[in-house]
Design a protein around this motif. Structure first.
Motif, mmCIF file in Angstrom:
data_model
loop_
_atom_site.group_PDB
_atom_site.id
_atom_site.type_symbol
_atom_site.label_atom_id
_atom_site.label_comp_id
_atom_site.label_asym_id
_atom_site.label_seq_id
_atom_site.Cartn_x
_atom_site.Cartn_y
_atom_site.Cartn_z
ATOM 1 N N LYS A 55 0.857 -1.180 0.000
ATOM 2 C CA LYS A 55 0.000 0.000 0.000
ATOM 3 C C LYS A 55 0.892 1.230 0.000
ATOM 4 O O LYS A 55 1.973 1.236 0.597
ATOM 5 C CB LYS A 55 -0.885 -0.002 1.248
ATOM 6 C CG LYS A 55 -1.956 -1.081 1.220
ATOM 7 C CD LYS A 55 -2.725 -1.160 2.510
ATOM 8 C CE LYS A 55 -3.538 0.095 2.726
ATOM 9 N NZ LYS A 55 -4.408 0.005 3.913
ATOM 10 N N ARG A 56 0.430 2.269 -0.683
ATOM 11 C CA ARG A 56 1.167 3.531 -0.687
ATOM 12 C C ARG A 56 1.250 4.055 0.743
ATOM 13 O O ARG A 56 0.331 3.915 1.530
ATOM 14 C CB ARG A 56 0.489 4.543 -1.602
ATOM 15 C CG ARG A 56 0.541 4.088 -3.058
ATOM 16 C CD ARG A 56 -0.198 5.013 -3.967
ATOM 17 N NE ARG A 56 -1.641 4.929 -3.715
ATOM 18 C CZ ARG A 56 -2.534 5.795 -4.168
ATOM 19 N NH1 ARG A 56 -2.144 6.820 -4.908
ATOM 20 N NH2 ARG A 56 -3.813 5.649 -3.907
ATOM 21 N N GLY A 57 2.407 4.599 1.091
ATOM 22 C CA GLY A 57 2.628 5.084 2.450
ATOM 23 C C GLY A 57 3.310 4.045 3.329
ATOM 24 O O GLY A 57 3.501 4.255 4.511
ATOM 25 N N SER A 58 3.687 2.911 2.747
ATOM 26 C CA SER A 58 4.387 1.868 3.515
ATOM 27 C C SER A 58 5.792 1.670 2.931
ATOM 28 O O SER A 58 6.208 2.408 2.047
ATOM 29 C CB SER A 58 3.601 0.553 3.484
ATOM 30 O OG SER A 58 3.563 0.047 2.166
ATOM 31 N N THR A 108 7.656 4.705 0.917
ATOM 32 C CA THR A 108 6.788 5.472 0.023
ATOM 33 C C THR A 108 5.926 6.414 0.844
ATOM 34 O O THR A 108 5.654 6.169 2.033
ATOM 35 C CB THR A 108 5.896 4.547 -0.815
ATOM 36 O OG1 THR A 108 5.041 3.800 0.054
ATOM 37 C CG2 THR A 108 6.738 3.601 -1.653
ATOM 38 N N GLU A 109 5.498 7.484 0.205
ATOM 39 C CA GLU A 109 4.649 8.468 0.860
ATOM 40 C C GLU A 109 3.184 8.125 0.595
ATOM 41 O O GLU A 109 2.860 7.339 -0.289
ATOM 42 C CB GLU A 109 4.991 9.865 0.340
ATOM 43 C CG GLU A 109 6.422 10.273 0.682
ATOM 44 C CD GLU A 109 6.780 11.641 0.149
ATOM 45 O OE1 GLU A 109 5.869 12.426 -0.211
ATOM 46 O OE2 GLU A 109 7.985 11.930 0.071
ATOM 47 N N HIS A 110 2.339 8.741 1.372
ATOM 48 C CA HIS A 110 0.902 8.508 1.214
ATOM 49 C C HIS A 110 0.401 9.115 -0.097
ATOM 50 O O HIS A 110 1.041 9.989 -0.666
ATOM 51 C CB HIS A 110 0.141 9.118 2.405
ATOM 52 C CG HIS A 110 0.424 8.396 3.688
ATOM 53 N ND1 HIS A 110 -0.160 7.190 4.001
ATOM 54 C CD2 HIS A 110 1.245 8.694 4.712
ATOM 55 C CE1 HIS A 110 0.284 6.779 5.181
ATOM 56 N NE2 HIS A 110 1.151 7.679 5.633
ATOM 57 N N PRO A 111 -0.782 8.650 -0.535
ATOM 58 C CA PRO A 111 -1.375 9.226 -1.739
ATOM 59 C C PRO A 111 -1.602 10.726 -1.513
ATOM 60 O O PRO A 111 -1.815 11.136 -0.373
ATOM 61 C CB PRO A 111 -2.699 8.489 -1.876
ATOM 62 C CG PRO A 111 -2.559 7.262 -1.034
ATOM 63 C CD PRO A 111 -1.572 7.597 0.031
ATOM 64 N N THR A 113 1.035 11.596 -3.385
ATOM 65 C CA THR A 113 2.440 11.764 -3.767
ATOM 66 C C THR A 113 2.981 10.518 -4.458
ATOM 67 O O THR A 113 3.641 10.609 -5.487
ATOM 68 C CB THR A 113 3.296 12.095 -2.530
ATOM 69 O OG1 THR A 113 2.726 13.239 -1.877
ATOM 70 C CG2 THR A 113 4.721 12.393 -2.918
ATOM 71 N N THR A 114 2.729 9.348 -3.881
ATOM 72 C CA THR A 114 3.162 8.092 -4.510
ATOM 73 C C THR A 114 2.020 7.583 -5.387
ATOM 74 O O THR A 114 0.917 7.357 -4.895
ATOM 75 C CB THR A 114 3.515 7.037 -3.447
ATOM 76 O OG1 THR A 114 4.588 7.525 -2.655
ATOM 77 C CG2 THR A 114 3.926 5.725 -4.096
#
Length: 141
Positions: A55-58, A108-111, A113-114
């Motif tokens: 998941k984005r942000g992980s 990764t950054e949260h949505p 951005t990623t």
């Protein structure tokens, strides 16, 4: 007398053949001596996992395994290319001397951005003139 002469001729003929066979080189061939092949020191490299979905942000941890070949004792330095928007490697992979393990995390950054998508990273290990690469795939959802 003719019979004695023929007998003598045959005897001389067979003696000549026997003598020629004794001094003639053998037609049997032997294999050439085996060449001594000295392989140069080298290393193999593998990176795991080859595919991951996050998941984005992980983040995703990767392990790099270096195996020395033919007495390799050099130090392998690493580069990672193919980072995508919102991804980073806060701590680069540590060098490995001879055989051993290294690793890195792709954060990764949260949505938004990623982005959502499937991305290919290339990990390259270099020691002097030796270089080996492996690609891994990271899918962001």
């Amino acid at each position: 007398m003719l019979q004695t002469s023929l007998k003598a001729t045959f005897i001389l003929f067979f003696l000549s053949l026997a003598l020629m066979a004794a001094v003639a080189p053998s037609h049997a061939t032997s294999a050439p001596p085996a060449a001594v092949v000295q392989s140069s020191p080298d290393f193999t490299m593998s990176v795991t996992p080859v595919f991951a979905s996050r998941k984005r942000g992980s983040g995703e941890p990767y392990t790099i395994t270096i195996q020395a070949v033919n007495g390799f004792t050099g130090t392998v330095d690493f580069t990672v290319t193919g980072l995508f928007p919102g991804s980073s490697i806060p701590i680069p992979p540590a060098p490995v001397t001879g055989s051993g393990l290294s690793g890195f995390d792709v954060l990764t950054e949260h949505p938004p951005t990623t982005p959502i998508g499937t991305f290919t990273l290339t990990i390259t290990g270099t020691s002097g003139s030796l270089s080996h690469s492996q690609q891994v795939t990271l899918q962001m959802r």
